[in-house]
Design an enzyme around this catalytic site. Sequence first.
Site, mmCIF file in Angstrom:
data_model
loop_
_atom_site.group_PDB
_atom_site.id
_atom_site.type_symbol
_atom_site.label_atom_id
_atom_site.label_comp_id
_atom_site.label_asym_id
_atom_site.label_seq_id
_atom_site.Cartn_x
_atom_site.Cartn_y
_atom_site.Cartn_z
ATOM 1 N N LYS A 183 -11.060 18.132 22.106
ATOM 2 C CA LYS A 183 -9.955 18.785 21.404
ATOM 3 C C LYS A 183 -9.083 19.543 22.414
ATOM 4 C CE LYS A 183 -9.462 22.836 19.290
ATOM 5 N NZ LYS A 183 -8.016 23.137 19.423
ATOM 6 N N GLY A 214 -6.238 19.901 16.438
ATOM 7 C CA GLY A 214 -6.309 20.865 15.352
ATOM 8 C C GLY A 214 -6.626 22.266 15.834
ATOM 9 N N GLY A 216 -8.661 25.867 16.349
ATOM 10 C CA GLY A 216 -10.001 26.188 16.805
ATOM 11 C C GLY A 216 -10.952 26.473 15.670
ATOM 12 N N GLY A 220 -12.081 22.779 16.111
ATOM 13 C CA GLY A 220 -12.971 23.243 17.169
ATOM 14 C C GLY A 220 -14.333 23.626 16.635
ATOM 15 N N CYS A 292 -5.795 31.688 34.430
ATOM 16 C CA CYS A 292 -6.926 32.618 34.416
ATOM 17 C C CYS A 292 -7.241 33.152 35.807
ATOM 18 C CB CYS A 292 -8.156 31.959 33.812
ATOM 19 S SG CYS A 292 -8.679 30.457 34.673
ATOM 20 N N GLU A 393 -7.054 41.443 29.472
ATOM 21 C CA GLU A 393 -6.352 40.268 29.981
ATOM 22 C C GLU A 393 -5.025 40.091 29.245
ATOM 23 O OE1 GLU A 393 -7.535 35.764 31.287
ATOM 24 O OE2 GLU A 393 -8.091 36.375 29.261
#
Length: 490
Positions: A183, A214, A216, A220, A292, A393
Amino acid sequence: MNKTAFKTNNMKIQNYINGEFVNPIQDDWLENYNPAIGEVYGQTPNSSIEDVEKAYQAAATAFLSWRQTTVVERSEILIKIANLILDKIHLLAAAESKDNGKPIGLATEIDIPRAAANFQFFANAITQFSSEAHESIGMHAVNFTLRQPLGVVGCISPWNLPLYLFTWKIAPAIAAGNCVVAKPSEITPMTAFLLGDICNEAGLPKGVLNIVHGLGNTTGKAIVSHPNIKAISFTGGTETGAQIARIAAPMFKKLSLELGGKNPNIIFQDCNYEKMMAATVRSSFTNQGQICLCGSRILVEKTIYAQFKNDFVQRVSDLIVGNPSAENINIGALVSKAHLEKVKFYIDIAADEGGVILFGGNKVVVEGSEHGYYLQPTVIEVADNKCKLNQEEIFGPVVTIMPFNSDAEALHLANESRYGLSATLWTNNLNRTLQFSKELQTGIVWVNSWMLRDLRTPFGGQKDSGVGREGGFEALRFFTEPKNICIQYE
């Protein structure tokens, strides 16, 4: 599939299951936005449990034969996929830029070539991935260890480096003999969609790779909770990773979680100043800071802090924000309106946290793309390492800077974080380099460089930055199960 269809404003992406493009069973769709102009340009499936089950069945059937293919056969197919990605580099880069908002030059030079390199690398790596054997002297026995594919595995990738990270997971899984239900992010599904055609053209057998699109919490979750999907490789946010672990761990699935980062960039007076400055601008704002590994906490030795602050702000002020399809721009659009508002929230609370905005902080209106999601690169001076700007973050074009007085203070500030993905160290002092490399609580340390990647090396973080390692033989070990065989002889 019409390979130029993504250029239109009514593109309908489909799932790729058993080598065919199909609509979601429940006919449930999501809107897909072009972040450069802030408008819908297509639809993406929001796949259900039934779609995931259909993909799983295709993968499980394909696994019966794919696991028996020779290493040479798998390698040849992966090399064909790599070459086709490079042949279609301009198509894929344009799709990536339109879907994600990143400068098309960045997609052309970095993202798409790296996606091809992922397939090329693991095509070669699998031919060198060997079993172990041990002669048990004195016991009249020989032990050897098989590395067998797991079966059907799940791969879930993020929106910031869509095809780059999608293939980073798929390539080793397939190379090792597994079949995949994958995914991509629902925010950036286009290049994963285009990859299905490439796999068919390369002769990848039906069902070896299945791509379901789709959300999560629907698609997911269906992948993660499927009782017969043996492993989950996920890259994304730390909170989502924790949710995945809560589902998968009690089911005894193998887990690889590459999660968030709040990476320190530690700069000492004895560094190569010009090299450091150029790299620090890149490590702060490449891909709109939506990597990241970006060095979002810049820690500078006090003796050069004033000079650095002046020079860095000047360099950042020269960066050009613009439509990602334009030439000679440095910063494109953020990936979505919601993400733009999240990043702007952190900028707006800077003053409340004692921060001073040295540059940027404002949304940008780009001529011809007035409704796009643009933001100035932003530099904020902070005095407290425990403020939200330094601890949470942000994942956007925002960095903080603060001084330190000693090696001990720098190391303390760098490690004072829940995250531990990467760190960058700028110094020409060998003793300091060795000390910091050992003591920094991160999975990766770059010394006098940033994002210098060798695909053979282990990739991953400590603390809240994840579990497990990707890359090189680490990935092939993850996607295989070791089985020891002991034979005693007279």
